[in-house]
Design a protein around this motif. Structure first.
Motif, PDB file in Angstrom:
ATOM      1  N   PHE A 184       6.416   0.623   3.447  1.00  0.00           N
ATOM      2  CA  PHE A 184       7.666   0.099   3.977  1.00  0.00           C
ATOM      3  C   PHE A 184       8.862   0.965   3.603  1.00  0.00           C
ATOM      4  O   PHE A 184       9.996   0.648   3.941  1.00  0.00           O
ATOM      5  CB  PHE A 184       7.900  -1.330   3.492  1.00  0.00           C
ATOM      6  CG  PHE A 184       6.782  -2.264   3.837  1.00  0.00           C
ATOM      7  CD1 PHE A 184       6.459  -2.541   5.159  1.00  0.00           C
ATOM      8  CD2 PHE A 184       6.035  -2.870   2.843  1.00  0.00           C
ATOM      9  CE1 PHE A 184       5.418  -3.398   5.487  1.00  0.00           C
ATOM     10  CE2 PHE A 184       4.994  -3.727   3.155  1.00  0.00           C
ATOM     11  CZ  PHE A 184       4.679  -3.990   4.482  1.00  0.00           C
ATOM     12  N   GLY A 185       8.620   2.037   2.833  1.00  0.00           N
ATOM     13  CA  GLY A 185       9.701   2.902   2.394  1.00  0.00           C
ATOM     14  C   GLY A 185      10.352   2.449   1.104  1.00  0.00           C
ATOM     15  O   GLY A 185      11.378   2.982   0.702  1.00  0.00           O
ATOM     16  N   GLY A 215      10.837   6.382  11.592  1.00  0.00           N
ATOM     17  CA  GLY A 215      11.890   5.400  11.419  1.00  0.00           C
ATOM     18  C   GLY A 215      11.912   4.696  10.071  1.00  0.00           C
ATOM     19  O   GLY A 215      12.846   3.958   9.775  1.00  0.00           O
ATOM     20  N   VAL A 216      10.911   4.920   9.235  1.00  0.00           N
ATOM     21  CA  VAL A 216      10.879   4.293   7.912  1.00  0.00           C
ATOM     22  C   VAL A 216      11.540   5.265   6.926  1.00  0.00           C
ATOM     23  O   VAL A 216      11.196   6.439   6.884  1.00  0.00           O
ATOM     24  CB  VAL A 216       9.437   3.969   7.476  1.00  0.00           C
ATOM     25  CG1 VAL A 216       9.406   3.410   6.070  1.00  0.00           C
ATOM     26  CG2 VAL A 216       8.799   2.987   8.454  1.00  0.00           C
ATOM     27  N   PRO A 217      12.500   4.776   6.139  1.00  0.00           N
ATOM     28  CA  PRO A 217      13.253   5.661   5.232  1.00  0.00           C
ATOM     29  C   PRO A 217      12.475   6.004   3.952  1.00  0.00           C
ATOM     30  O   PRO A 217      12.866   5.629   2.850  1.00  0.00           O
ATOM     31  CB  PRO A 217      14.509   4.848   4.924  1.00  0.00           C
ATOM     32  CG  PRO A 217      14.044   3.428   4.990  1.00  0.00           C
ATOM     33  CD  PRO A 217      13.002   3.411   6.096  1.00  0.00           C
ATOM     34  N   TYR A 218      11.394   6.751   4.109  1.00  0.00           N
ATOM     35  CA  TYR A 218      10.552   7.079   2.963  1.00  0.00           C
ATOM     36  C   TYR A 218      11.291   7.905   1.913  1.00  0.00           C
ATOM     37  O   TYR A 218      11.157   7.660   0.721  1.00  0.00           O
ATOM     38  CB  TYR A 218       9.304   7.850   3.408  1.00  0.00           C
ATOM     39  CG  TYR A 218       8.397   7.053   4.292  1.00  0.00           C
ATOM     40  CD1 TYR A 218       7.657   5.996   3.783  1.00  0.00           C
ATOM     41  CD2 TYR A 218       8.277   7.364   5.636  1.00  0.00           C
ATOM     42  CE1 TYR A 218       6.814   5.256   4.600  1.00  0.00           C
ATOM     43  CE2 TYR A 218       7.441   6.637   6.457  1.00  0.00           C
ATOM     44  CZ  TYR A 218       6.712   5.584   5.942  1.00  0.00           C
ATOM     45  OH  TYR A 218       5.888   4.862   6.751  1.00  0.00           O
ATOM     46  N   VAL A 219      12.066   8.879   2.361  1.00  0.00           N
ATOM     47  CA  VAL A 219      12.752   9.758   1.406  1.00  0.00           C
ATOM     48  C   VAL A 219      13.739   8.963   0.568  1.00  0.00           C
ATOM     49  O   VAL A 219      13.811   9.129  -0.654  1.00  0.00           O
ATOM     50  CB  VAL A 219      13.443  10.937   2.131  1.00  0.00           C
ATOM     51  CG1 VAL A 219      14.284  11.752   1.163  1.00  0.00           C
ATOM     52  CG2 VAL A 219      12.404  11.818   2.818  1.00  0.00           C
ATOM     53  N   LYS A 222       0.828  -1.193   0.000  1.00  0.00           N
ATOM     54  CA  LYS A 222       0.000   0.000   0.000  1.00  0.00           C
ATOM     55  C   LYS A 222       0.870   1.254   0.000  1.00  0.00           C
ATOM     56  O   LYS A 222       1.927   1.293   0.638  1.00  0.00           O
ATOM     57  CB  LYS A 222      -0.890  -0.031   1.238  1.00  0.00           C
ATOM     58  CG  LYS A 222      -1.932   1.037   1.286  1.00  0.00           C
ATOM     59  CD  LYS A 222      -2.836   0.848   2.482  1.00  0.00           C
ATOM     60  CE  LYS A 222      -3.834   1.968   2.564  1.00  0.00           C
ATOM     61  NZ  LYS A 222      -4.633   1.882   3.777  1.00  0.00           N
ATOM     62  N   ARG A 223       0.442   2.273  -0.735  1.00  0.00           N
ATOM     63  CA  ARG A 223       1.167   3.534  -0.778  1.00  0.00           C
ATOM     64  C   ARG A 223       1.266   4.127   0.622  1.00  0.00           C
ATOM     65  O   ARG A 223       0.387   3.950   1.462  1.00  0.00           O
ATOM     66  CB  ARG A 223       0.433   4.530  -1.680  1.00  0.00           C
ATOM     67  CG  ARG A 223       0.516   4.192  -3.129  1.00  0.00           C
ATOM     68  CD  ARG A 223      -0.181   5.224  -3.990  1.00  0.00           C
ATOM     69  NE  ARG A 223       0.323   6.540  -3.690  1.00  0.00           N
ATOM     70  CZ  ARG A 223      -0.442   7.632  -3.602  1.00  0.00           C
ATOM     71  NH1 ARG A 223      -1.732   7.547  -3.785  1.00  0.00           N
ATOM     72  NH2 ARG A 223       0.090   8.795  -3.352  1.00  0.00           N
ATOM     73  N   ALA A 224       2.347   4.858   0.852  1.00  0.00           N
ATOM     74  CA  ALA A 224       2.563   5.497   2.155  1.00  0.00           C
ATOM     75  C   ALA A 224       1.816   6.824   2.192  1.00  0.00           C
ATOM     76  O   ALA A 224       2.262   7.820   1.646  1.00  0.00           O
ATOM     77  CB  ALA A 224       4.045   5.725   2.393  1.00  0.00           C
TER      78      ALA A 224
END
Length: 107
Positions: free
Chosen positions: A58-59, A18-22, A10-12
């Motif tokens: 999950f990033g 703490g999840v490295p989205y960038v 699923k899209r964030a």
């Protein structure tokens, strides 16, 4: 959406600390930009107007093609198949055959 490997989740939309989205989005952006350059070189950028970078919960970076016409999907599949065929032909041309290898002089 999750495939059998769990890559596409699923899209964030709500961020979790703490999840490295960038990091994931930057990787996706680089991939989308690379694909966009190749499509533009072939004159196909207008066939993929929804091409974009995104990130999942999950990033993991995601590259979305967006909604495309069936003809654009067929063309992309043909381009991939042509590239793979050319790569395999190139590999075969640069790989010594068994006969050449067996008869090579010993060092």
């Amino acid at each position: 959406m999750t495939d059998r490997r769990g890559v596409v989740a699923k899209r964030a939309e709500n961020l979790t600390p703490g999840v490295p989205y960038v990091r994931g989005w930057v990787r996706a952006r680089r991939g989308a930009e690379t694909l966009a350059r190749q499509l533009a070189a072939l004159g196909l950028e207008s066939d993929f107007p929804g091409l974009s970078a995104d990130v999942n919960v999950f990033g993991d970076g995601l590259v979305s093609l967006g909604s495309i016409r069936p003809e654009a999907a067929v063309l992309l599949a043909e381009l991939i198949a042509s590239g793979l065929a050319a790569e395999m032909a190139d590999d075969a041309a640069h790989t010594p055959g068994e006969h050449e290898h067996r008869n090579a002089p010993a060092a």
